[in-house]
Every structure is written in C-alpha cells, then in structure tokens.
Design an enzyme around this catalytic site. Structure first.
Site, mmCIF file in Angstrom:
data_model
loop_
_atom_site.group_PDB
_atom_site.id
_atom_site.type_symbol
_atom_site.label_atom_id
_atom_site.label_comp_id
_atom_site.label_asym_id
_atom_site.label_seq_id
_atom_site.Cartn_x
_atom_site.Cartn_y
_atom_site.Cartn_z
ATOM 1 N NE ARG A 169 60.877 8.755 25.967
ATOM 2 C CZ ARG A 169 62.008 9.569 26.099
ATOM 3 N NH1 ARG A 169 62.096 10.618 27.118
ATOM 4 N NH2 ARG A 169 62.595 9.704 24.386
ATOM 5 C CD GLU A 211 49.658 21.741 24.520
ATOM 6 O OE1 GLU A 211 50.382 20.876 23.750
ATOM 7 O OE2 GLU A 211 50.268 21.747 25.360
ATOM 8 C CD1 TRP A 243 53.465 9.962 19.234
ATOM 9 C CD2 TRP A 243 55.229 10.838 17.345
ATOM 10 N NE1 TRP A 243 53.622 11.565 18.177
ATOM 11 C CE2 TRP A 243 54.362 12.239 18.013
ATOM 12 C CE3 TRP A 243 56.639 10.825 16.739
ATOM 13 C CZ2 TRP A 243 54.911 12.757 16.364
ATOM 14 C CZ3 TRP A 243 56.527 11.789 15.970
ATOM 15 C CH2 TRP A 243 55.630 12.772 15.378
ATOM 16 C CE LYS A 303 56.371 16.373 29.771
ATOM 17 N NZ LYS A 303 55.877 17.737 29.139
ATOM 18 C CG ASN A 307 63.282 7.113 21.187
ATOM 19 O OD1 ASN A 307 62.607 7.808 20.369
ATOM 20 N ND2 ASN A 307 64.195 7.844 22.428
ATOM 21 N N GLY A 308 63.922 7.235 17.410
ATOM 22 C CA GLY A 308 64.876 8.175 17.145
ATOM 23 C C GLY A 308 65.038 7.910 16.139
ATOM 24 C CB CYS A 335 60.143 4.974 20.897
ATOM 25 S SG CYS A 335 59.209 5.656 18.726
ATOM 26 C CD GLU A 386 52.346 27.550 27.071
ATOM 27 O OE1 GLU A 386 52.593 27.049 26.561
ATOM 28 O OE2 GLU A 386 52.564 26.117 27.890
ATOM 29 C CE LYS A 412 49.445 23.550 27.763
ATOM 30 N NZ LYS A 412 50.852 23.816 27.777
ATOM 31 C CG HIS A 440 45.138 45.176 10.745
ATOM 32 N ND1 HIS A 440 45.141 46.668 10.186
ATOM 33 C CD2 HIS A 440 46.119 45.476 11.884
ATOM 34 C CE1 HIS A 440 46.108 46.989 10.783
ATOM 35 N NE2 HIS A 440 46.493 46.816 12.289
HETATM 36 C C1 G6P Z 1 55.891 19.259 22.154
HETATM 37 C C2 G6P Z 1 55.305 18.996 23.779
HETATM 38 C C3 G6P Z 1 55.466 20.555 23.716
HETATM 39 C C4 G6P Z 1 56.827 21.009 24.433
HETATM 40 C C5 G6P Z 1 57.525 20.577 22.943
HETATM 41 C C6 G6P Z 1 58.842 21.455 23.486
HETATM 42 O O1 G6P Z 1 55.753 19.417 21.435
HETATM 43 O O2 G6P Z 1 54.430 18.103 23.316
HETATM 44 O O3 G6P Z 1 54.769 20.132 25.479
HETATM 45 O O4 G6P Z 1 56.195 22.658 24.575
HETATM 46 O O5 G6P Z 1 57.673 19.728 22.441
HETATM 47 O O6 G6P Z 1 59.485 19.893 24.387
HETATM 48 P P1 G6P Z 1 60.900 20.490 25.023
HETATM 49 O O7 G6P Z 1 60.848 19.179 26.001
HETATM 50 O O8 G6P Z 1 62.226 21.038 24.769
HETATM 51 O O9 G6P Z 1 60.867 22.129 26.255
#
Ligand code: G6P
Length: 605
Positions: free
Chosen positions: A27, A485, A75, A600, A101-102, A2, A478, A482, A501
């Site tokens: 966040r 998400e 969140w 994030k 937050n936590g 958060c 990746e 992308k 397979h």
């Molecule tokens: C979340 C974000 C991703 C990120 C991942 C790891 O899932 O949405 O974009 O790759 O966390 O985050 P970090 O800050 O450890 O790279």
C-alpha cells in the site's frame, strides 16, 4: 494509500506490528514507523525507505517494549518521504500518537488555528493536525477527545491512536478509507486490510464510515458518529495465510500470474448452472437502461475497455468507458436510464469512488465489479459482483484484471440473454467458451519459459510499442501498462491503424513492436501494420492464435496462445504479456512487487 495496523494484548507489540506492516507494504513503502505505549510513555521508531529498514532499527533497539501499539507504512502525499514526515505522529505534549491513511483536506485551516494557540508542528503532513487537535481537545476522556476531533476533519481517514495515559487502549476511526478490526483471545488488532491480520486471527469486523472503535485486549466496543454504542457482526475469513504469502515463488506477481486458472475458475464456476449464467446478486431489469457507462482507474479501466467491446457487441446498447478521474469532473450526461459499471480490484480507489458518487447523484444505477469483500465500493454500489481472485498483493495487477474481464463477459452474456439480443446458440457457445477459459489460461501459462527467452532477447529496448486492433488494442493498453509500471521502460500502446498518424515517426531500426494478432477479424489489417513497422527496421514480437502460420513469416518472434472466442481473447492474450513484463523487469533488476512511485490501493485523488 498507506497501510496502518495496531495491536493490543499480552505479547510484545513491536514484532506483531512489523509483521503486519510487511504485509501492508504493497500500500506504500517510502517510510514506516511504529509507536508503543509503555509505562505511561509513548516510544516511537521511524525509518525512511522500506519496512526492512524499520525492522533493522527495531532489532537494534532492545528496550523498545510495550504490549499496545500502532504502525504505519507510507506513500507520501503531504511532505517528502523522511523520518520526520513518517507516521506515527506525536502530539506536542508527547501523550498521543496517531497513524493515518487518507487525506485531511482542511488540515491547513486546523493547523493555522492550533498554531495560534502556540502548538508547534514538526512535520509537513496533513496527519499531524489530527494528533495535535486530539491533544488540544483532551480533557481526561480519550474517546470524547477523538470524537470531537474527527467531527472537525474533512477528507478521508482510517486512523489508530494510542495514549500514554490509557494503557492497553487503541481508538480507531474511519471515513472513506478501509479499516478492519481483528478479534483474538485476550488480544485484538486493527489494520487497513485483512492480509495484515490473517496470520493472527480469521475473525474480523469491518468498520463503516463514521464509526469509532475502542480496542482493548479483552474487548472491542463500537460507537456511531453520535457516540452511541453499536453492535457489529464478526466475519470469518475463509482464505488462509498461504494466500497472502509467496508459496515458494520469487515474487507475488509471478505467483498471482500463475494463479489465474484457479482465480478464473473461482469467478466463473459458481455462476454457471445448466449452461446458463446465473447472477443471483443482480436483480436488475436490463430493459430499463438505454446506455451503460464503465468507469475505473489503471488496469481496471483497461478491463473496462474490453468490457465495452463485449457488452456492445452482445447487448447492442451504447457503452462508454472512461477513466474515473476524468468522469468525476466532466458533468457526464446520464440519468435513471443509465447503468454505471465501476470496476476496482481493491474497492477503495478514491477517483473511482468519487466518479461513482457523481453518477449516483445523476440518478444512475451502480453495479460494482470488485475483488475485496466488504470494501467501500462494494458497500456503496447498488449491486456488486465479486471477482473471486483471492488476495492480490503485487502492485501490478494480473489475476485481478483477468477476473474482471471474465466477469464483464459473463455480465454481457447474461444481460444479452435478459435483453434478448443474443440467439440461444450464441449464448450457449459463449458460456462454453467462458467455461474453458481456466484451462486455456493454463495453456497460455505453459508459454512461461518461451516468454522468458523473449524477455532475455528484448529486455534492453529503451522504448517500445504495443499495437493491435479492437480487442487486441484493449489488450495492448494493459500489456504496455504492465511493462512500464514494473520495468520503468518507456512503452506506448497504439491502435495499430493510428500508427501512421504520428507514432510511426518514432519507429527506427531495432525498436521492438509487440503486435497483438489474436483478433482475427482484423488480422490482415494488423499484418499490414506489422509490415509498415518492419519496413522501418522494427523488430516484431507477435502474439497470435495457435495455428496462425502466416504470422511466422511476418514477425521476428511469435508467442502462440490457445484459440478462443474473439470477445474473450483478452483473458488469454494478456497472459504472455504479463509474463513478458515480469521477466523484462527481472532482467533489468527492478523491484517487481513494489515498483517505484506506485501503490496498489490509491486512496488519494
Ligand atoms: C493502482 C494500481 C493498479 C490498479 C489501479 C486501480 O494504480 O497500481 O494496478 O489497476 O490502482 O486500482 P483498483 O483497486 O481500483 O482496481
């Protein structure tokens, strides 16, 4: 995961808190709230949904006045997103308000205990126990009550508390969750992250685990876990507010995609001197290690998958890459001869931190690759290399990922030099290719309008596949992430050779397959896989190197990217895929910077 912020000074707190929350929204954004202390009472406003809903409520509440307050954007972890579960939380006597937050792991035990004393809880959150326990512990000394309270808490927290009886004072504390104090003149701040503060002050102090801050308009005092006053150093932030704003782009994600040439340059250039990679931060004897583990989450893990290939290829040392949430519980086999590379944009991801601690307890040396300066992972690691990508706001990482990959490549070349597993010629050639990545990334970005056209052609596929081999496969992981998400389309990445397979059963007429064809050593094999899916009616969008003519007869559409060393392919090849995800999401009307259910910085398990 958060965002929290606080202000005390001579201005009205409401607008400052809301501005901070808007910047922290990446966040978490399922509900938000603010509380201010005014005339020995605490006023509170909360709203389910985005911070903009809270702003509307604030604008409709003219008497929401006060010069000291706290704010939160959530969140949800404990309890659904709702006004009741939104922070701040108030003590039953209405005297204290907290943002957090936590996660408080022992909240159930504390709640049961307080309920026995007749204290009534309003929300389903773990956070509410903090403020109820604080009120219970309060005997006239605000700071003592907080110190006593946090001594009982298990888990992680960054908290800010105000009290009706202590005008102008905010107390803040942290354990395993980021917290920064902003220093102004006659006004002071706190926040989870610098982005919330940078428009007000560039002087910040990073709080460390176990510390408490007493913030008043005139000064900020810091105390250690035993309550002894301590001195902390001020850090001056070098980037400005424009870095944390959209600078004319419609979305942060597009801005951050476009910033990649500069981000790569900032990461590479200070570390190359006379055609040599110089990693001043690393005083490591590479010969001591007989294996490397890479661990991370999400896109950072995907960067790790690329890193594994580069390091193994250049250093000829066994390398494993594993998601942190698995590694932390696997009792991995490692010792003091193991180097663990942890990768994280935010430097705060809970699973990554836990995996790192697990590896450390087994004697491994920890090297972190991190973007956020002073973050938990950066502090906990034995060695840290920063990706100088600048602030990344969009939830879906872009420049964070490419700078991680390039730093892993630089580490691999450096380590190969130390371990003498690379010839002088190959070393210099790699360094030159690394130096050219910013310019090649710019050329890949020039595909922007063509990628947009492709997205407009293919945006309505409900399910699609990304295939590739070796480095191309790592990029497929990746590229697929992308897309899913931010556009919410079902998408899978597959090692092209594995299609037959199982997954090929899902290929039907019209299905889009994105085929990654830049890893030229295995190009013929990938082309065979393209033919197999085409034979079943799939449409194929290929990403290939400029000059690859053969691909035009195989694929329906081709995106041609500049040629680079096979080990560096991912840095360039991912760029059209980022743009593709962006434009597909845009065409589908998705909330690109804040995709649903995601955040994030994931500071919970
Ligand atoms: C979340 C974000 C991703 C990120 C991942 C790891 O899932 O949405 O974009 O790759 O966390 O985050 P970090 O800050 O450890 O790279």
């Amino acid at each position: 995961m958060c965002g929290i912020t606080g202000y005390t000074g001579f201005n009205q707190a409401g607008p400052i808190l809301l501005e901070g929350l808007k910047r922290l929204e990446y966040r978490g954004y399922d509900s938000a709230g603010i509380a201010v202390q005014d005339e020995s009472e605490i006023k509170m406003l909360k709203a389910t949904g985005k911070v903009s809903h809270l702003v509307e409520k604030f604008e409709a509440t003219p008497d929401f006045t006060g010069v000291c307050g706290i704010g939160h954007t959530r969140w949800a972890t404990h309890g659904i997103p709702s006004d009741t579960n939104a922070h701040p939380h108030l003590s039953a006597d209405g005297k204290f308000a907290v943002v957090h937050n936590g996660i408080i792991e022992n909240f159930a035990e504390i709640r049961a205990e307080l309920q026995k004393y007749g204290i009534e809880f309003k929300s389903e959150t773990d956070t509410e126990v903090i403020v109820q326990l604080l009120a219970y512990n309060y005997k006239g000394n605000f700071k003592m009550a907080l110190m006593k309270t946090i001594a009982r808490l298990e888990g992680s927290y960054a908290i800010g508390v105000i009290s009706a009886d202590h005008p102008g004072t905010i107390l803040a504390a942290r354990l395993s969750s980021p917290l920064i104090i902003g220093i102004g003149i006659g006004e002071n701040y706190f926040a989870s992250d610098i982005t919330a503060l940078v428009s007000n002050t560039k002087n910040v102090i990073d709080m460390d685990d176990g510390e408490v801050a007493e913030i008043t308009p005139e000064e900020v005092k810091f105390y250690d876990h035993a309550g002894r006053e301590i001195n902390k150093e001020i850090r001056h932030i070098t980037w400005d507010i424009a870095s944390a704003e959209k600078s004319g782009y419609e979305h942060f994600m597009l801005k951050e995609i476009m910033e990649q040439p500069q981000a790569l340059k900032a990461t590479i250039e200070p570390r190359v001197k006379d055609e040599s990679i110089v990693l001043d931060e690393l005083n490591l004897d590479m010969k001591k290690f007989n294996r490397i583990h890479i661990t991370a989450c999400g896109s950072a893990y995907h960067a790790g998958c690329v890193g594994r290939g580069i390091i193994e290829s250049l250093c000829r040392i066994p390398v494993e890459a594993e998601v942190a949430s698995e590694l932390r519980y696997r009792d991995p086999i490692m010792d003091e001869k193991t180097l663990v590379i942890v990768i994280s944009q935010s430097g705060e991801t809970a699973d990554t931190i836990a995996a790192m601690k697990e590896c450390r307890s087994k004697g491994a040396t920890i090297l972190a690759i991190v973007n956020v300066v002073g973050s938990s992972i950066a502090k906990l690691a034995d060695y840290c290399l920063y990706t100088w990508a600048g602030p990344e706001i969009a939830v879906a990482t872009t420049k964070g990922y490419t700078t991680q990959v390039v730093l892993l490549a630089m580490f691999a070349v450096w380590a190969a030099g130390e371990m003498k597993t690379i010839s002088q010629g190959a070393y210099i050639s790699m360094v030159k290719d690394i130096m050219r990545l910013p310019e090649r990334a710019q050329r890949a970005l020039d595909l922007n309008s063509r990628v947009k056209t492709m997205a407009e052609k293919y945006f309505d596929n409900s399910s699609l596949f990304f295939i590739g081999r070796n480095m191309d496969y790592a990029v497929a992981l990746e590229g697929s992430l992308k897309l899913k998400e931010i556009s919410y389309l079902h998408s899978e990445a597959y090692a092209a050779g594995e299609l037959k397979h199982g997954t090929i059963a899902l290929i039907e007429p019209g299905r889009l397959v994105v085929a990654l064809c830049c890893y030229e050593k295995l190009l013929d094999k990938t082309i065979s896989n393209i033919q197999q899916v085409k034979a079943r009616g799939a449409r194929v969008l290929a990403v290939a190197h400029e000059g690859n003519r053969a691909i035009f007869t195989e694929a329906d559409d081709v995106l041609s990217v500049p040629v680079t060393d096979p080990l560096l392919v991912p840095v360039i090849e991912i760029i059209p895929l980022q743009l593709f995800a962006y434009y597909v999401a845009k065409k589908n009307g998705c909330d690109i910077d804040k995709p649903k259910n995601l955040a994030k910085s994931v500071t919970v398990e």
